[in-house]
Design an enzyme around this catalytic site. Structure first.
Site, mmCIF file in Angstrom:
data_model
loop_
_atom_site.group_PDB
_atom_site.id
_atom_site.type_symbol
_atom_site.label_atom_id
_atom_site.label_comp_id
_atom_site.label_asym_id
_atom_site.label_seq_id
_atom_site.Cartn_x
_atom_site.Cartn_y
_atom_site.Cartn_z
ATOM 1 N N GLY A 8 0.860 -1.173 0.000
ATOM 2 C CA GLY A 8 0.000 0.000 0.000
ATOM 3 C C GLY A 8 0.895 1.221 0.000
ATOM 4 N N GLY A 10 0.549 4.222 -0.811
ATOM 5 C CA GLY A 10 -0.265 5.417 -1.003
ATOM 6 C C GLY A 10 0.136 6.445 0.040
ATOM 7 N N SER A 11 -0.868 7.152 0.594
ATOM 8 C CA SER A 11 -0.569 8.264 1.500
ATOM 9 C C SER A 11 0.127 7.792 2.775
ATOM 10 C CB SER A 11 -1.865 8.986 1.867
ATOM 11 O OG SER A 11 -2.582 9.294 0.699
ATOM 12 N N LEU A 12 -0.536 6.952 3.551
ATOM 13 C CA LEU A 12 0.069 6.547 4.830
ATOM 14 C C LEU A 12 1.258 5.609 4.632
ATOM 15 C CD1 LEU A 12 -2.530 6.022 7.668
ATOM 16 C CD2 LEU A 12 -1.242 8.044 7.028
ATOM 17 N N GLY A 13 1.159 4.714 3.649
ATOM 18 C CA GLY A 13 2.256 3.787 3.390
ATOM 19 C C GLY A 13 3.541 4.544 3.073
ATOM 20 N N ALA A 130 -2.129 12.727 5.422
ATOM 21 C CA ALA A 130 -1.287 12.796 4.231
ATOM 22 C C ALA A 130 -2.158 12.592 3.004
ATOM 23 C CB ALA A 130 -0.214 11.709 4.282
ATOM 24 N N LYS A 183 -13.092 6.252 17.260
ATOM 25 C CA LYS A 183 -12.852 6.969 16.003
ATOM 26 C C LYS A 183 -13.988 6.677 15.016
ATOM 27 C CE LYS A 183 -9.250 8.304 12.832
ATOM 28 N NZ LYS A 183 -8.408 7.701 11.803
ATOM 29 N N ASN A 187 -16.450 9.423 13.383
ATOM 30 C CA ASN A 187 -16.611 9.469 11.934
ATOM 31 C C ASN A 187 -18.095 9.398 11.562
ATOM 32 O OD1 ASN A 187 -16.994 8.093 9.253
ATOM 33 N ND2 ASN A 187 -14.798 8.459 9.139
ATOM 34 N N SER A 251 -12.936 13.536 5.313
ATOM 35 C CA SER A 251 -12.309 12.616 4.344
ATOM 36 C C SER A 251 -13.367 11.973 3.446
ATOM 37 C CB SER A 251 -11.505 11.548 5.081
ATOM 38 O OG SER A 251 -12.341 10.880 6.005
#
Ligand code: NAP
Length: 304
Positions: A8, A10-13, A130, A183, A187, A251
Site C-alpha cells: 500500500g 499510497g498516503s500513509l504507506g 497525508a 474513532k 466518523n 475525508s
C-alpha cells in the site's frame, strides 16, 4: 535486522516507508504488479513533501508476487482492499509474522486475521494526515499520532522501538478496540452528514439535533458492544471536532467529491451491522446509512 515490507504505497504507506528508510531501517515496498514497479523505478523512488520541501527516497521495491519471505508487514491499503491484499501475501508470510494493520474503521482487521490466522497482529488508529499529489509522491499534511495495540495486551513488542527511532509518533494501548470504536463513532457522527449536506465540518453547526441524535444512538451501540468507555463524552467531543475542523472537508466528503470509493462499509456500515446483530433498533443511524447509500448510488460510487 528485520525488513519492513510495506504493502500500500499510497498516503500513509509512503509516510511510514520514507520515515523508516531515512532512519536507516530496512524497508521493501510491495507494489501491485510489474507495470506499477516499472513506473516506480522510472521515478527513482518515493517523494515525501514536508513543509513545502520535497525529498526523494530510493526505497527498494518488488511486486507482491515476489517469493522472498516476509517476517514483518505494514498493511497500508484501504480497508476494502485489505483482505485481498493480505491473502495475496499468504504464501510469503513466515509463521508468526508481525503485521501492522493501518486501516481505518472496523471489520477489515477481522477479515484479514481470518485469512491469515498464524500471524501476530497489531491494530493501528492514526490521526496523521497525508495525501497523494502525484505518482509515488505524498504530502505530509497534518501532524498527529498513531495508537497501536493488540486487544488486551499491555506490553508493546520491543521491535516497535524502531518507530521511535524513525520519528513516528505513536503510543501503545491495550484498548486499541476502544480507540478504533471511538474513532468510528466520531466518523459516523460527522462524515456522512457532511456528504449529505454538501458542507464543511463547520456546516454541521446548522444541524445540532441530527448530530446529537446520532451521538446518542452511537453511544447506545458502544455500550452494547462492550465499549462503554468509548461512549463517554462522545457528543462533547464531536462538537469539539466540528469546531476545531470547521473549515475542513471531511475525508468522506473529499472521497465522494473526487469520485473515489469510500470506506463506508467499515465505518457506518460496520456500526449498522453490529446494531442488527444485537437486534438494537437505531433508526437514525440506519436512516443515515440509507440516505448515504442513495447519495453514493446517485453518483455511481460503490455502496460498500
Ligand atoms: P491510499 O492513499 O489510497 O493508499 C492505498 C494504497 O494501497 C494505494 O497505493 C493502492 O494502490 C494500494 N493497494 C491496494 N491494494 C493493493 C494490492 N492488492 N497490492 C498492492 N497495493 C495495493 O490510502 P491511504 O489514504 O494511505 O489510507 C490507508 C488507510 O489509512 C485507510 O484505511 C485510511 O482510512 C487510513 N488513514 C488514512 C489517513 C490519511 O491521511 N491518508 C489518515 C488516517 C487513516 P492503487 O493506487 O494501485 O489502488
Amino acid at each position: 535486522m528485520t525488513t519492513w515490507h510495506i504493502l500500500g504505497v499510497g498516503s500513509l504507506g509512503t509516510l511510514w516507508a520514507t520515515r523508516l528508510a531515512r532512519a536507516g531501517l530496512p524497508v521493501r515496498l510491495l507494489l501491485r504488479d510489474a507495470s506499477s514497479l516499472t513506473r516506480y523505478r522510472a521515478g527513482g523512488g518515493l517523494s515525501l513533501v514536508e513543509n513545502g520541501q520535497s525529498s526523494l527516497y530510493p526505497i527498494a521495491a518488488e511486486t507482491a508476487q515476489a517469493s522472498t519471505p516476509i517476517k514483518r508487514l505494514l498493511l497500508a491499503c484501504k480497508a476494502y482492499d485489505a483482505e485481498e491484499a493480505a491473502a495475496s501475501l499468504a504464501p510469503r508470510l513466515t509463521p508468526g509474522a508481525e503485521i501492522i494493520l493501518l486501516q481505518n474503521g472496523l471489520g477489515s482487521q477481522q477479515a484479514v486475521a481470518e485469512h491469515l490466522p498464524k500471524a501476530s497482529y497489531i491494530f493501528a488508529s492514526s490521526t496523521e494526515g497525508a495525501f497523494r499529489d502525484g505518482a509515488f509522491r505524498v504530502v505530509f499534511a497534518g501532524q498527529g499520532h498513531t495508537w497501536l495495540g493488540q486487544p488486551g495486551q499491555t506490553q508493546a513488542p520491543g521491535w516497535l522501538e524502531e518507530l521511535a527511532r524513525a520519528g513516528i509518533p505513536h503510543q501503545w494501548t491495550a484498548d486499541i478496540l476502544g480507540k478504533l470504536w471511538r474513532k468510528l463513532a466520531l466518523n459516523c457522527s460527522i462524515n456522512p452528514l457532511t456528504v449529505l449536506h454538501g458542507c464543511r465540518n463547520g456546516g454541521l453547526r446548522d444541524f445540532p439535533e441530527a448530530v446529537a441524535t446520532l451521538c446518542a444512538e452511537l453511544a447506545q451501540l458502544l455500550h452494547r458492544v462492550g465499549q462503554a468507555e468509548a461512549a463517554e463524552g462522545l457528543h462533547e467531543q464531536v462538537l469539539q471536532v466540528i469546531e476545531a475542523t470547521a473549515a475542513n472537508y471531511s475525508s468522506m466528503y473529499q472521497d465522494v467529491a473526487a469520485g473515489r470509493r469510500t470506506e463506508i462499509d467499515y465505518l457506518l456500515g460496520h456500526a449498522c451491522r453490529e446494531a442488527d446483530r444485537l437486534a438494537l433498533n437505531l433508526p437514525h443511524l440506519s436512516d443515515l446509512q440509507r440516505r448515504l447509500q442513495a447519495e453514493l448510488q446517485a453518483r455511481g460510487l460503490p455502496l460498500n
